[in-house]
Design a protein around this motif. Structure first.
Motif, PDB file in Angstrom:
ATOM      1  N   ALA A 266     -70.169  -2.996   4.085  1.00 44.77           N
ATOM      2  CA  ALA A 266     -71.619  -2.872   4.010  1.00 44.77           C
ATOM      3  C   ALA A 266     -72.276  -2.980   5.378  1.00 44.77           C
ATOM      4  CB  ALA A 266     -72.175  -3.949   3.071  1.00 44.77           C
ATOM      5  N   SER A 267     -71.627  -3.647   6.311  1.00 45.81           N
ATOM      6  CA  SER A 267     -72.179  -3.791   7.657  1.00 45.81           C
ATOM      7  C   SER A 267     -71.538  -2.820   8.653  1.00 45.81           C
ATOM      8  CB  SER A 267     -71.995  -5.229   8.146  1.00 45.81           C
ATOM      9  OG  SER A 267     -70.614  -5.554   8.255  1.00 45.81           O
ATOM     10  N   GLY A 268     -70.798  -1.821   8.141  1.00 49.55           N
ATOM     11  CA  GLY A 268     -70.183  -0.825   9.011  1.00 49.55           C
ATOM     12  C   GLY A 268     -68.843  -1.240   9.585  1.00 49.55           C
ATOM     13  N   HIS A 269     -68.326  -2.365   9.116  1.00 48.18           N
ATOM     14  CA  HIS A 269     -67.022  -2.841   9.590  1.00 48.18           C
ATOM     15  C   HIS A 269     -65.934  -2.486   8.575  1.00 48.18           C
ATOM     16  CE1 HIS A 269     -69.893  -5.220  11.915  1.00 48.18           C
ATOM     17  NE2 HIS A 269     -68.916  -5.498  12.773  1.00 48.18           N
ATOM     18  N   ARG A 270     -64.697  -2.717   8.960  1.00 48.27           N
ATOM     19  CA  ARG A 270     -63.575  -2.568   8.042  1.00 48.27           C
ATOM     20  C   ARG A 270     -62.679  -3.787   8.173  1.00 48.27           C
ATOM     21  NH1 ARG A 270     -61.961   3.792   9.224  1.00 48.27           N
ATOM     22  NH2 ARG A 270     -63.486   4.713   7.782  1.00 48.27           N
ATOM     23  N   LEU A 271     -62.321  -4.355   7.032  1.00 47.38           N
ATOM     24  CA  LEU A 271     -61.429  -5.510   7.029  1.00 47.38           C
ATOM     25  C   LEU A 271     -59.996  -5.030   7.246  1.00 47.38           C
ATOM     26  CD1 LEU A 271     -61.946  -8.568   6.606  1.00 47.38           C
ATOM     27  CD2 LEU A 271     -61.098  -8.268   4.258  1.00 47.38           C
ATOM     28  N   ARG A 272     -59.320  -5.674   8.163  1.00 44.00           N
ATOM     29  CA  ARG A 272     -57.965  -5.302   8.498  1.00 44.00           C
ATOM     30  C   ARG A 272     -57.071  -6.551   8.552  1.00 44.00           C
ATOM     31  NH1 ARG A 272     -58.943  -1.042   6.952  1.00 44.00           N
ATOM     32  NH2 ARG A 272     -59.400   0.867   8.116  1.00 44.00           N
ATOM     33  N   ALA A 273     -55.811  -6.389   8.134  1.00 43.06           N
ATOM     34  CA  ALA A 273     -54.815  -7.454   8.284  1.00 43.06           C
ATOM     35  C   ALA A 273     -54.183  -7.285   9.660  1.00 43.06           C
ATOM     36  CB  ALA A 273     -53.767  -7.361   7.188  1.00 43.06           C
ATOM     37  N   VAL A 274     -54.643  -8.073  10.624  1.00 42.44           N
ATOM     38  CA  VAL A 274     -54.283  -7.885  12.030  1.00 42.44           C
ATOM     39  C   VAL A 274     -53.242  -8.922  12.440  1.00 42.44           C
ATOM     40  CG1 VAL A 274     -55.128  -7.818  14.399  1.00 42.44           C
ATOM     41  CG2 VAL A 274     -56.568  -6.952  12.537  1.00 42.44           C
ATOM     42  N   ALA A 275     -52.103  -8.438  12.896  1.00 42.48           N
ATOM     43  CA  ALA A 275     -51.072  -9.311  13.445  1.00 42.48           C
ATOM     44  C   ALA A 275     -51.276  -9.401  14.947  1.00 42.48           C
ATOM     45  CB  ALA A 275     -49.685  -8.753  13.136  1.00 42.48           C
ATOM     46  N   GLY A 276     -51.383 -10.608  15.449  1.00 40.30           N
ATOM     47  CA  GLY A 276     -51.661 -10.792  16.865  1.00 40.30           C
ATOM     48  C   GLY A 276     -50.682 -11.741  17.524  1.00 40.30           C
ATOM     49  N   ALA A 277     -50.425 -11.493  18.801  1.00 39.38           N
ATOM     50  CA  ALA A 277     -49.589 -12.374  19.616  1.00 39.38           C
ATOM     51  C   ALA A 277     -50.080 -12.301  21.042  1.00 39.38           C
ATOM     52  CB  ALA A 277     -48.114 -11.977  19.530  1.00 39.38           C
ATOM     53  N   SER A 278     -49.863 -13.383  21.785  1.00 39.79           N
ATOM     54  CA  SER A 278     -50.319 -13.456  23.169  1.00 39.79           C
ATOM     55  C   SER A 278     -49.243 -14.087  24.042  1.00 39.79           C
ATOM     56  CB  SER A 278     -51.601 -14.290  23.264  1.00 39.79           C
ATOM     57  OG  SER A 278     -51.935 -14.565  24.615  1.00 39.79           O
ATOM     58  N   ALA A 279     -49.090 -13.552  25.226  1.00 35.42           N
ATOM     59  CA  ALA A 279     -48.151 -14.139  26.179  1.00 35.42           C
ATOM     60  C   ALA A 279     -48.561 -15.557  26.550  1.00 35.42           C
ATOM     61  CB  ALA A 279     -48.074 -13.274  27.432  1.00 35.42           C
ATOM     62  N   ASP A 280     -49.832 -15.886  26.384  1.00 35.44           N
ATOM     63  CA  ASP A 280     -50.325 -17.225  26.719  1.00 35.44           C
ATOM     64  C   ASP A 280     -50.076 -18.240  25.610  1.00 35.44           C
ATOM     65  OD1 ASP A 280     -51.266 -16.313  29.179  1.00 35.44           O
ATOM     66  OD2 ASP A 280     -53.161 -15.662  28.297  1.00 35.44           O
ATOM     67  N   GLU A 281     -49.639 -17.776  24.439  1.00 33.09           N
ATOM     68  CA  GLU A 281     -49.273 -18.660  23.323  1.00 33.09           C
ATOM     69  C   GLU A 281     -47.852 -18.305  22.896  1.00 33.09           C
ATOM     70  OE1 GLU A 281     -52.649 -19.978  20.499  1.00 33.09           O
ATOM     71  OE2 GLU A 281     -52.998 -17.840  20.847  1.00 33.09           O
ATOM     72  N   PRO A 282     -46.878 -18.733  23.650  1.00 35.16           N
ATOM     73  CA  PRO A 282     -45.500 -18.318  23.388  1.00 35.16           C
ATOM     74  C   PRO A 282     -45.030 -18.685  21.986  1.00 35.16           C
ATOM     75  CG  PRO A 282     -45.676 -19.378  25.533  1.00 35.16           C
ATOM     76  CD  PRO A 282     -46.968 -19.605  24.832  1.00 35.16           C
ATOM     77  N   LEU A 283     -44.225 -17.788  21.428  1.00 38.57           N
ATOM     78  CA  LEU A 283     -43.520 -18.009  20.168  1.00 38.57           C
ATOM     79  C   LEU A 283     -44.463 -18.257  18.993  1.00 38.57           C
ATOM     80  CD1 LEU A 283     -40.573 -20.247  21.431  1.00 38.57           C
ATOM     81  CD2 LEU A 283     -40.624 -17.773  21.152  1.00 38.57           C
ATOM     82  N   LEU A 284     -45.611 -17.577  18.985  1.00 33.24           N
ATOM     83  CA  LEU A 284     -46.555 -17.702  17.878  1.00 33.24           C
ATOM     84  C   LEU A 284     -47.119 -16.331  17.537  1.00 33.24           C
ATOM     85  CD1 LEU A 284     -48.247 -19.378  15.882  1.00 33.24           C
ATOM     86  CD2 LEU A 284     -49.941 -19.673  17.725  1.00 33.24           C
ATOM     87  N   VAL A 285     -47.055 -15.985  16.257  1.00 34.65           N
ATOM     88  CA  VAL A 285     -47.670 -14.767  15.734  1.00 34.65           C
ATOM     89  C   VAL A 285     -48.598 -15.158  14.598  1.00 34.65           C
ATOM     90  CG1 VAL A 285     -47.239 -12.676  14.358  1.00 34.65           C
ATOM     91  CG2 VAL A 285     -45.853 -13.142  16.386  1.00 34.65           C
ATOM     92  N   ARG A 286     -49.811 -14.636  14.647  1.00 33.26           N
ATOM     93  CA  ARG A 286     -50.784 -14.882  13.585  1.00 33.26           C
ATOM     94  C   ARG A 286     -51.139 -13.569  12.898  1.00 33.26           C
ATOM     95  NH1 ARG A 286     -53.121 -18.164  17.810  1.00 33.26           N
ATOM     96  NH2 ARG A 286     -53.106 -20.389  17.267  1.00 33.26           N
ATOM     97  N   VAL A 287     -51.291 -13.623  11.582  1.00 33.98           N
ATOM     98  CA  VAL A 287     -51.820 -12.487  10.824  1.00 33.98           C
ATOM     99  C   VAL A 287     -53.096 -12.958  10.155  1.00 33.98           C
ATOM    100  CG1 VAL A 287     -51.407 -10.793   8.991  1.00 33.98           C
ATOM    101  CG2 VAL A 287     -49.503 -11.583  10.424  1.00 33.98           C
TER     102      VAL A 287
END
Length: 350
Positions: A266-287
């Motif tokens: 309704a606000s022009g966005h789309r909900l997505r299941a995003v898997a993220g990881a960062s070199a600054d947070e070793p050994l962690l993946v968030r979805v």
């Protein structure tokens, strides 16, 4: 390149489900053209399942040790022979590549690991779409490859036809990539868009199954587990993490997600299941379920499309998207990987 200058490479196929069959069928249709274009004549040397093995008859013109030049589909399982040990199959066929299309299940994990480790230590390259043993034996597989002077390629495990693994392994090398944002699961993206359009979760999943997008059991897709697995593998390729040591935090798509999906739309966005990881947070993946805005590559996905955004502060974000999410898509990724390990290295642009 002429047919006669192509290097013969014997392929042992482990697993003969939908992906394995698509792999054989594609090479049956296109093997001649691939040999001419890429310089590797891939030969089906054996097909192994959990209880039987098929050995194609030698092709006309090969010696007693040769294997069939054609990729004709194997006969019914009733015509297959007994299953020897993996070592016997590799020895008998003179295998150059082991291609694994085994289910990514805990029950098959040890089998997949044992045969891959054996092959790698013997100098046989491994191409796999099986995820379970990559998550449990990552370091051990790497050591075995080093011992045998062999290669491992995992494109089929990181996004079917999407070449995300190639980018993580080599494509962004030296570009200073610091983050990954990915929608590597087409079922989740499709279901979220159907929820935004007003479907119930049950109806959205049923439609995904009807279209051949979702598995019979979509729990790994909707829980975030599959997206987390693919992100773990990409991060391991990219930053040298041990995939088996990566922690995951996931947010599922469930009955309560429909309202959030509709509000985002309704606000022009789309909900997505995003898997993220960062070199600054070793050994962690968030979805996480994330509201994506226009201009975000993950917002632009439609249907079962997938995408990975590699965040490179100096070089700029690099996005790979598309790629068929199907048994054929995974099989094509494995054909690409097989050629990658089998084709003799050349000079110049080769």
């Amino acid at each position: 390149m002429s047919e006669h200058s192509a290097t013969p490479v014997s392929v042992v196929l482990s697993g003969y489900g939908p992906v394995g069959r698509a792999y054989v069928e594609h090479l049956a249709a296109h093997g001649e053209a691939l040999a001419d274009r890429h310089g590797a004549r891939l030969r089906l040397a054996a097909v192994r399942t959990g209880s039987a093995e098929y050995l194609p008859p030698p092709a006309e013109g090969t010696d007693a040790e040769g294997t069939g030049d054609t990729w004709a589909p194997p006969p019914p399982r009733s015509a297959w022979g007994p299953l020897p040990s993996p070592a016997e199959t590799l020895d008998r066929t003179g295998a150059g590549v082991l291609v694994q299309c085994l289910p990514s299940s805990p029950e098959v994990r040890d089998q997949a690991a044992a045969e891959a480790l054996l092959a790698l230590r013997r100098g046989v390259h491994v191409v796999t779409a099986t995820k379970s043993h990559l998550l449990s034996h990552w370091r051990e597989l790497g050591r075995a490859a080093a011992e045998g002077g062999s290669l491992i390629r995992i494109s089929g495990a990181t996004g079917a036809a999407l070449p995300a693994g190639d980018l993580a392994r080599a494509g962004v090398r030296g570009l200073g990539c610091r983050t990954i944002r990915a929608c590597p699961n087409g079922t989740a993206t499709f279901v979220l868009d159907r929820l935004a359009a007003g479907d119930s979760l049950a109806d959205a999943v049923a439609e995904a199954r009807r279209r051949g997008i979702a598995e019979a059991d979509p729990s790994a897709d909707l829980s975030g587990s599959d997206a987390a697995t693919k992100a773990r593998l990409l991060a391991a390729l990219l930053w040298g993490w041990d995939a088996s040591a990566v922690r995951t935090e996931t947010e599922p798509v469930d009955d309560g997600t429909a309202r959030a999906a509709r509000e985002a739309a309704a606000s022009g966005h789309r909900l997505r299941a995003v898997a993220g990881a960062s070199a600054d947070e070793p050994l962690l993946v968030r979805v996480r379920l994330e509201r994506t805005a226009p201009g975000d590559p993950l917002h632009a996905l439609t249907g079962p499309e997938k995408a990975v955004v590699y965040g490179c502060p100096d070089a700029g974000d690099i996005t790979v998207s598309g790629g068929r999410s199907s048994p054929l898509g995974a099989a094509l990724a494995m054909v690409k990987d097989t050629l990658d390990v089998a084709v003799p290295r050349r000079l110049g642009f080769g």
